[in-house]
Scaffold this motif. Structure first.
Motif, short mmCIF file in Angstrom:
data_model
loop_
_atom_site.label_atom_id
_atom_site.label_comp_id
_atom_site.label_asym_id
_atom_site.label_seq_id
_atom_site.Cartn_x
_atom_site.Cartn_y
_atom_site.Cartn_z
N UNK A 192 0.84 -1.20 0.00
CA UNK A 192 0.00 0.00 0.00
C UNK A 192 0.87 1.25 0.00
N UNK A 193 1.87 1.26 0.87
CA UNK A 193 2.77 2.42 0.94
C UNK A 193 3.57 2.55 -0.35
N UNK A 194 4.09 1.43 -0.83
CA UNK A 194 4.87 1.45 -2.07
C UNK A 194 4.06 2.03 -3.22
N UNK A 195 2.80 1.64 -3.34
CA UNK A 195 1.96 2.15 -4.43
C UNK A 195 1.67 3.63 -4.29
N UNK A 196 1.60 4.13 -3.06
CA UNK A 196 1.30 5.55 -2.86
C UNK A 196 2.52 6.44 -3.05
N UNK A 197 3.72 5.93 -2.83
CA UNK A 197 4.90 6.79 -3.00
C UNK A 197 5.52 6.64 -4.39
N UNK A 198 5.06 5.67 -5.18
CA UNK A 198 5.61 5.47 -6.53
C UNK A 198 5.51 6.73 -7.39
#
Length: 96
Positions: free
Chosen positions: A21-27
């Motif tokens: 979830x975090x990875x997708x939001x900071x991409x």
């Protein structure tokens, strides 16, 4: 050595198993960081950063970014400079 940290999610149901979830939001931020190197000039990069900051702040405050920016740009010519803080995302309310 890290078994406790690795299995922490088993003991605490609030801890997610993965950080997708975090990875997708900071991409988008990570991709933008390399793209903004080619903004054309330092001034253009600063302007782009200011606009992106406004749009992300609007999104964080629960506003649809396009509607926020459209409303602010329509109000701006007649809005008094002394009350410009009313147009910031955390204080903005759509015009009637």
């Amino acid at each position: 050595k890290r078994w406790g940290e690795l299995t922490h999610f088993v003991d605490d149901g609030d801890v997610p198993i993965s950080n997708n979830w975090v990875e997708n939001h900071i991409r988008p931020i990570a991709l933008g960081r390399s793209n903004w190197l080619f903004a054309g000039s330092l001034r253009a990069g600063k302007r782009a950063a200011a606009i992106m900051s406004l749009l992300h702040s609007a999104r964080i405050n629960g506003h649809e970014p396009y509607a926020y920016l459209k409303d602010v740009l329509e109000r701006l010519p007649a809005h008094p400079a002394s009350r410009i803080d009313e147009l910031l995302p955390h204080r903005w309310s759509p015009s009637a």
